[in-house]
Design a protein around this motif. Structure first.
Motif, mmCIF file in Angstrom:
data_model
loop_
_atom_site.group_PDB
_atom_site.id
_atom_site.type_symbol
_atom_site.label_atom_id
_atom_site.label_comp_id
_atom_site.label_asym_id
_atom_site.label_seq_id
_atom_site.Cartn_x
_atom_site.Cartn_y
_atom_site.Cartn_z
ATOM 1 N N GLY A 1 0.784 -1.226 0.000
ATOM 2 C CA GLY A 1 0.000 0.000 0.000
ATOM 3 C C GLY A 1 0.816 1.276 0.000
ATOM 4 N N ASN A 2 2.136 1.176 -0.170
ATOM 5 C CA ASN A 2 2.988 2.360 -0.212
ATOM 6 C C ASN A 2 2.967 2.984 -1.601
ATOM 7 O OD1 ASN A 2 4.058 1.907 2.506
ATOM 8 N ND2 ASN A 2 5.156 0.183 1.593
ATOM 9 N N SER A 3 2.777 4.300 -1.678
ATOM 10 C CA SER A 3 2.718 4.974 -2.971
ATOM 11 C C SER A 3 4.090 4.971 -3.637
ATOM 12 C CB SER A 3 2.243 6.419 -2.794
ATOM 13 O OG SER A 3 2.221 7.090 -4.043
ATOM 14 N N ILE A 4 4.122 4.507 -4.891
ATOM 15 C CA ILE A 4 5.388 4.484 -5.632
ATOM 16 C C ILE A 4 5.293 5.249 -6.950
ATOM 17 C CG2 ILE A 4 6.293 2.351 -4.623
ATOM 18 C CD1 ILE A 4 5.128 0.808 -6.948
ATOM 19 N N TYR A 5 4.085 5.747 -7.267
ATOM 20 C CA TYR A 5 3.930 6.569 -8.476
ATOM 21 C C TYR A 5 2.628 7.341 -8.352
ATOM 22 C CZ TYR A 5 3.327 7.850 -13.408
ATOM 23 O OH TYR A 5 3.150 8.539 -14.563
ATOM 24 N N ALA A 6 2.668 8.617 -8.720
ATOM 25 C CA ALA A 6 1.458 9.436 -8.711
ATOM 26 C C ALA A 6 1.570 10.500 -9.793
ATOM 27 C CB ALA A 6 1.254 10.097 -7.353
ATOM 28 N N SER A 7 0.492 10.691 -10.527
ATOM 29 C CA SER A 7 0.496 11.674 -11.599
ATOM 30 C C SER A 7 -0.932 11.999 -11.985
ATOM 31 C CB SER A 7 1.255 11.136 -12.821
ATOM 32 O OG SER A 7 1.267 12.070 -13.876
ATOM 33 N N ASN A 8 -1.123 13.108 -12.704
ATOM 34 C CA ASN A 8 -2.407 13.446 -13.315
ATOM 35 C C ASN A 8 -2.288 13.330 -14.820
ATOM 36 O OD1 ASN A 8 -3.755 14.074 -10.915
ATOM 37 N ND2 ASN A 8 -2.997 16.174 -10.927
ATOM 38 N N VAL A 9 -3.321 12.821 -15.453
ATOM 39 C CA VAL A 9 -3.343 12.758 -16.908
ATOM 40 C C VAL A 9 -4.631 13.393 -17.411
ATOM 41 C CG1 VAL A 9 -1.902 10.694 -17.051
ATOM 42 C CG2 VAL A 9 -4.378 10.460 -16.893
ATOM 43 N N THR A 10 -4.573 13.891 -18.613
ATOM 44 C CA THR A 10 -5.750 14.512 -19.220
ATOM 45 C C THR A 10 -6.186 13.693 -20.428
ATOM 46 O OG1 THR A 10 -5.058 16.709 -18.512
ATOM 47 C CG2 THR A 10 -6.686 16.591 -20.282
ATOM 48 N N ILE A 11 -7.435 13.244 -20.390
ATOM 49 C CA ILE A 11 -8.008 12.457 -21.478
ATOM 50 C C ILE A 11 -8.897 13.387 -22.307
ATOM 51 C CG2 ILE A 11 -9.334 10.405 -22.091
ATOM 52 C CD1 ILE A 11 -8.830 9.484 -19.151
ATOM 53 N N PRO A 12 -8.553 13.618 -23.550
ATOM 54 C CA PRO A 12 -9.338 14.564 -24.360
ATOM 55 C C PRO A 12 -10.662 13.962 -24.818
ATOM 56 C CG PRO A 12 -7.605 13.576 -25.691
ATOM 57 C CD PRO A 12 -7.410 13.063 -24.285
ATOM 58 N N LEU A 13 -11.619 14.835 -25.081
ATOM 59 C CA LEU A 13 -12.906 14.432 -25.644
ATOM 60 C C LEU A 13 -13.197 15.382 -26.798
ATOM 61 C CD1 LEU A 13 -15.423 12.574 -25.369
ATOM 62 C CD2 LEU A 13 -16.454 14.382 -23.988
#
Length: 279
Positions: free
Chosen positions: A104-116
């Motif tokens: 349960g330890n965070s090893i990656y975090a990011s935001n992505v944008t999915i276009p429409l």
């Protein structure tokens, strides 16, 4: 150009952790999972995306959390340094990606944008007129994808509005004119609390008393039914009528009776002749 990852809409354990422990202070330190790169081949709404994860000790277990993707599947050929997955992109807009290890330890975090490119619209032609509905995948991604799957497969053709209550809603998409109920796809997760409300002219999913039980049946609110947002766990709104609300009002006023063990069935069948995505 490789694009950021789009992954599962729920936390999914992809590889189980294992291994023992030792009290010997001279033993080799426990291996840790690390990620050096996460990429996706495409970010296209309602298309399959191939996801590649690179790092170290990936065979010890990783978990993904992401609201933009449905039905993540690990592909063959994974190693301790690279795993490949596929998933169907159903969300749009900016969404968070979080990857944790088996503990349960965070090893990656990011935001992505999915276009429409365009807001999806579906045109429903009935024997009483035409209704155009605009769907909202940003707020109800799973529900919109489910509805479009039924529309694309032709399921809604020759189905009826089998439950009509003039001061409440009109419900259809599950029965034929002789009140036969064809087999449906698997039930979906209930999406409520998203900011969409059961107001007049909105379209929402019908379900049983079980929260995650919606399949093909939908209803159009003919009055403001905001109590449905929370009543019994809530009912998922996923779009609104943008043309043909007068047709909805004609349907709500048809004569009804009890038939086939069901109440509020129109005496003359209100039939869906076609249901097509037109934008």
């Amino acid at each position: 150009m490789k694009l950021p990852i789009i992954l599962a809409s729920t936390v999914v354990l992809l590889t189980a952790c294992g291994g023992g422990s030792s009290s010997d202070s001279n033993t080799t330190p426990a291996k840790k999972v690390s990620i050096s790169e996460v990429t996706s081949d495409q970010l296209v709404y309602r298309k399959l995306s191939t996801i590649t994860v690179k790092g170290q000790n990936l065979d010890l277990g990783i978990n993904f959390s992401h609201p933009g993707c449905l039905k993540i599947t690990e592909l063959t050929g994974s190693t301790a340094t690279q795993k490949t997955f596929s998933c169907k992109i159903v969300g749009v807009g900016t969404v968070p990606v979080v990857v944790t290890d088996g503990s349960g330890n965070s090893i990656y975090a990011s935001n992505v944008t999915i276009p429409l490119a365009v807001q999806p619209q579906v045109t429903m032609v009935t024997n009483m007129g035409t209704v155009v509905m605009e769907l909202n995948p940003a707020k109800a991604p799973i529900t919109v994808d489910n509805f479009l799957n039924y529309a694309e497969s032709g399921f809604y053709v020759n189905k009826i509005f089998h439950r009509v209550i003039s001061n409440f809603m009109i419900q259809g998409g599950g029965f034929t004119a002789d009140l036969a109920q064809p087999a449906t796809q698997a039930a979906i997760k209930l999406e409520v609390g998203t900011g969409l409300s059961n107001t007049r002219g909105t379209i929402a999913m019908a379900r049983t008393n079980v929260l995650d039980s919606a399949t093909s049946q939908f209803f159009i609110n003919v009055v403001d039914n905001v109590s449905l947002d929370t009543s019994g766990g809530g009912y998922a709104v996923f779009g609104k009528v943008i043309s043909g609300l007068d047709v909805v009002d004609k349907i709500k006023d048809v004569a009804v009776s009890t038939r086939g063990g069901m109440e509020n069935v129109p005496n003359t069948a209100v039939v869906i002749n076609s249901m097509l995505q037109t934008q």
